[in-house]
Design an enzyme around this catalytic site. Sequence first.
Site, PDB file in Angstrom:
ATOM      1  N   ASP A 193      30.493 -26.234   0.408  1.00 53.37           N
ATOM      2  CA  ASP A 193      29.526 -26.859  -0.462  1.00 53.37           C
ATOM      3  C   ASP A 193      28.989 -28.065   0.293  1.00 53.37           C
ATOM      4  OD1 ASP A 193      28.202 -27.633  -2.793  1.00 53.37           O
ATOM      5  OD2 ASP A 193      29.818 -29.008  -3.251  1.00 53.37           O
TER       6      ASP A 193
ATOM      7  N   ASP B 191      21.406 -27.617  -3.305  1.00 48.67           N
ATOM      8  CA  ASP B 191      20.349 -28.556  -2.973  1.00 48.67           C
ATOM      9  C   ASP B 191      19.103 -27.854  -2.447  1.00 48.67           C
ATOM     10  OD1 ASP B 191      21.084 -30.967  -3.721  1.00 48.67           O
ATOM     11  OD2 ASP B 191      22.074 -31.522  -1.855  1.00 48.67           O
TER      12      ASP B 191
END
Lengths: 1201, 366
Positions: A397, A681
């Site tokens: 992540d 993102d």
Amino acid sequence: MCRARRSPADPGSVAEEERRVKANAREYNEKFQYASNCIQTSKYNIITFLPVNLFEQFQEVANTYFLFLLILQLIPQISSLSWFTTIVPLVLVLTITAVKDATDDYFRHKSDNQVNNRQSQVLINGTLQQEQWMNVRVGDIIKLENNHFVAADLLLLSSSEPHGLCYIETAELDGETNMKVRQAIPVTSELGDISKLAQFDGEVICEPPNNKLDKFSGTLYWKENKYQLSNQNMLLRGCMLRNTEWCFGLVVFAGPDTKLMQNSGRTKFKRTSIDRLMNTLVLWIFGFLVCMGVILAIGNAIWEHEVGACFQIYLPWDTAVDSAFFSGFLSFWSYIIILNTVVPISLYVSVEVIRLGHSYFINWDKKMYCAQRQTPAEARTTTLNEELGQVEYIFSDKTGTLTQNIMIFSKCSINGRSYGDVLDLLGHKAELGERTEPVDFSFNSLADPRFRFWDASLLQAVQLGNPHVHEFFRLLSLCHTVMSEERNEGELYYKAQSPDEGALVTAARNFSFVFRSRTPKTITVQELGRAVTYQLLAILDFNNVRKRMSVIVRSPEGRIRLYCKGADTILLERLHPAHHELLNVTTDHLNEYAGEGLRTLVLAYKDLEDGYYEEWADQLLRASTASEGREDRLARLYEEVERDMTLLGATAIEDKLQQGVPETIAILTLANIKIWVLTGDKQETAVNIGYSCKMLTDDMTEVFIVTGHTVLEVREELRKAREKMMDSSRSMGNGFSCQEKLISSMSASRLTSVLEAIAGEYALVINGHSLAHALEADMELEFLETACACKAVICCRVTPLQKAQVVELVKKYKKAVTLAIGDGANDVSMIKTAHIGVGISGQEGIQAVLASDYSFSQFKFLQRLLLVHGRWSYLRMCKFLCYFFYKNFAFTMVHFWFGFFCGFSAQTVYDQYFITLYNIVYTSLPVLAMGVFDQDVTEQRSMEYPKLYEPGQLNLLFNKREFFICIAQGIYTSVLMFFIPYGVFADATRDDGTQLADYQSFAVTVATSLVIVVSVQIGLDTGFWTAINHFFIWGSLAVYFAILFAMHSDGLFQMFPNQFRFVGNAQNTLAQPTVWLTIILTTVVCIMPVVAFRFLKLDLKPELSDTVRYTQLVRKKQRAQHRCMRRVGRAGSRRSGYAFSHQEGFGELIMSGKNMQLSSLALSSFAARSSSSWIETLRKKKGGDSTASSPSGGADKPLKV
Amino acid sequence: MAVNYNAKEEADGHPSGVGAPGGAGKSRKPDNTAFKQQRLPAWQPILTAGTVLPAFFIIGLIFIPIGIGIFVTSNNIREYEIDYTGTDSSSPCNKCLNVSWNSTPPCTCTINFTLNQPFETNVFMYYGLSNFYQNHRRYVKSRDDSQLNGDNSSLLHPSKECEPYSTSENKPIAPCGAIANSMFNDTLELFRIDNETRIPITLNKKGIAWWTDKNVKFRNPSGNTNNLTALFQGTTKPVNWPKPVYMLDSEADNNGFINEDFIVWMRTAALPTFRKLYRLIERKNNLQPTLQAGKYSLDITYNYPVHSFDGRKRMILSTISWMGGKNPFLGIAYITVGSICFFLGVVLLVIHHKYGNRNTSADIPN
């Protein structure tokens, strides 16, 4: 502890179809027998422990198998061993497991007790009474206070706040730390005092208990009205009440029915590849066992037919045995019993013990302890350690894992001048690390003490009254959706949706433009010590397409101004063309910032005419109340007003990386581990981070970016990427047949690694849309091949599910060990899917940690976990397994050879006690010590030479080949172990003339040789002789002789003559020089070839670890060169973006005033304004002034059906 | 006030393993001990040419002399063996080949033989049996050590293990079991033939069993009398035996369960071909050898049938040395292994010099 309760699992009870709960009516609710609020996570109590635990343990195949053997042994015709040779290890194993289970359960009982005995205030008979949680029933009304945990799933009835609002933190539930708002339905929100609540007799009819955290549907029937209930009205167990003095709730689900408990299902049990291999091998060994049994049984049948039948004058057949065939059949089972030690029960227990030891080492590791957060690393699963040494793919992540999720206002460009560079005395740019003193903000009492800035000239500019700089910070203090809270005078706390925004507002705050408070209509800013209240006219909210946000404010002077901040690509186009020069300078600055990996925003403003604004506001009002095309119309209006703006400057925010991330990634890459970043993102942000953590470098041949929106586009882009790689590798001269190879090697992973090696450095960036197509069944292989040929892969805008799918894809086709690391609730699926899940115990709650197998608080610890702990664990486990199989084959196969000389009668070679104790006493501890403590090279070397990690990835240390070598060595040993004593004993006599070759002396000789040989062998295998190893190895030998002499002593024989038949044997046999000569000969013959073989291997084809070890020995002081991590600023492509992680729609919320409670609490204390007064104003205005009110405000109205 | 709530525990029902229960007061920082940080001082042996090659040479150099020593010792041992089974029709014992256990009168035969060399030291007389499975599982377990150790209750209630030889005619068998039942019962007598006269050679029947067996493991039942017949009252003899156990010998300290022939038989053999010590021939004086070279005759009372299962019976005369009886295997094995070690040492040395990685540190890839 809990009373008998109806649980959904009860077969007797009918599944609950709907739930009816009546408030304040215990008798009424009683008849449904809902579960009480008592939770029970423990499995046993004192009475049920033994039967239940045993039942569970015998569900293990191995245990059942041994039980079966035990039963076989009770048949006298079959029994070839005493019952205790099986039962002692079995009982030992069962006891160890039971003790472990019992301790676990004890802790569960303790935590259950602690939770169940928490106090809560329950409304009983019109008064509030303190009750333990466990006594709370469905239908009770309970009172919660601020910062208390919610005791059960409640329907919120009323709260201290207006409109029945209350705030909760759901970190324990879903890991999200931001607060959520819950609201009581209007009819009940008036029930503020106890007397009214005691009268409340509404009935809730709702769905049965389930595990969906974000769904609830039910209806409240009260006073002949129906009110629809939704998740908005519910407080779930595990949440914590925040910023709300008190609230009342009606218990709807309690105890095991709560959503929290319904969610705590058992996680899927992960197995390591070694586990699977071990299971396969154990099956093979069983096959082998059966084969040996069959051979010996046939031998027995023939022998009984040819010899045994004639030998009946001395040894008649058993009464039940009437034929040689039947005798052979029985002897098959007898041999199964005595040969079962090839798969000793202690194997599984030992493996668990070793893994447990490794887990403790991880927990204890000081170098994986984070001092700031006071969190040590934790191995939450104890069964996966050796797999850590085999990882090939890491899925990471980004936010919170690679980055700290802390944004720092780093630089800014105001009116063509750049501020924020760290300058040394001579005015040159200073290097990182040699920073001078940060700017002193002590003059500003409202400044945030944690804020650091290094360029004093900016502050000077503010103090000198530079209007551009003032306007710049004014913008930052006005144009945002941050909420402020002032607990004490001057102590400001900002609650920002995204950390970037928080950083900007904090920067403005420190530069004397303090955002103090806001109401739906105003923003109060302390400008250079003077409180200025701006009228907030509109918030033009952020969204993905717009990539900007604006506010329109009216200053006290009456001037209307639009402030806008947004992504450079968007905003620069919307500037007034007049400021061309400034634009160029700013663009240069932006490029510079982006080159340093900073996240940039462009700021601009525009003055609006009163008349123009009135007109525009009018249109906006109409657009927002329009039933159709509302979004479009609003967007068009926003577009219209955000035009011809004046550029103010730009900000650069540093997305702070976790410590040591680039170094860790570099080392892991050197260890041939591929790192894929999967992030929610945006592409720009992700790529930015990719560069700043050195996953992507400018040295890379090419970075492919896949952003296709359709299947065809994606396929085309992937194909192009592959072609480019092919072309370049072909041009390098050795890629002549790569295309075919690529196609044919779709499933053969090793072949593609060849491709990867020649292909040069590429990287792939793919976004969520494209990924969705790429993960479709017909394209996933193409995607995987392309991705695997790249050095780095970044997937952005991926959903949690896609994260799991990507991991699943690699798992499915690459047959490689995958590791997923993340910190947030959105990483849970990926963490659970990967072979190994690692949770970062960071700021985003604990959901990821709960789902993970390992947790620690810094990404950089990953290198230690893999390269040191994982590598050692793998090495140790492999060495352990090799030795374990070896020693048991050497031990057991002797019986096989002996079978040919004892009429295949299943006579054992050894004393029964030796068989009992061999695995659990004589040979267990040295190999355990090796399995727990062994090290081939020191931890520093593992880090210095990441290549040392490779044997684990290629699974070189324990595979089928190694297994067969071990087995062969074991069989070789067993042959010598039997035939050398046989040769010696055949005709020899003792030195006093008596018989030497009696069975008992033979047994003692073989057993002693065996113990010595396997001890020498473990000595050879042990590469790291700590005091503990010495103690165990020498101790085991000593214990062997001690027990031998004890078992053969007169005393024991006198007590149990039938059990200890070997009386006097040890001292008689071991006094014979011949016996010792035999033992020495056997030992040398067994060990010599092993030593020669290992020496040759070391000498001719040393492994890297051998070489490192050797060098370590020869030149202890040799300092291998560290690979220097270059910290070179990267000039080049611009990668900036409006990288806000916050959600759309927050502006609307602010304008509606619905979330104002937070700040109103603060306001009430310092601005002497009643917290509810402006809400009142707001309500009065509602209907008329709907610029501010949003459609979602309709929730205030009672929903009467 | 916040309640101390460990959500971790509630959410997954597991205590959070190590260190967690301590809570806020105790630091969760791991201890900095050598053990926990895996920094225990350790010896790290490594197989280098410097250790392995000398080891091979040393083993070779030690083993070869030992082997030669054993081999010479073994060769100096005198051993004479006669197979008296009588399968060969020319053998004097051929007539007895098909005897049964209780044939009366017993079949006897005499075998003459010549010792070409004198037996200087004490001579041990063995009987050897072949193809006799004393190591068969059912055979091995068919005994009651408790009974043999003189336990009175076991005497009258033999263990189940003895089946089918635990009772006979409703009386418990003493000693019970297949081992005892099949006890070797040929009688061997040795004569030296000196000028046609047969001079009997004294055969010592005591001192042939282990001391521990005779004094610890085997004991006659106890009672208030020394009369064995009374002590064994209520038991019966093993089926195959002509006489009960208390009539095995005339001497009280060699009778009953502690009869040494019986004890020797009860120590079952590991392999189907075995020899058991039968008698001792002690050297009378230092002037003349125990058994001179010359003619001897062996008188056999042939009671023990082995022909039915192709068994063989032998009589062995042997002297012993410090390492026991004749044992060529051990000496040869030592010499062979020693030579192999030495040879391997040489081979490894050559390989090491020719191909060995002597400069290993150079090729560590970084």
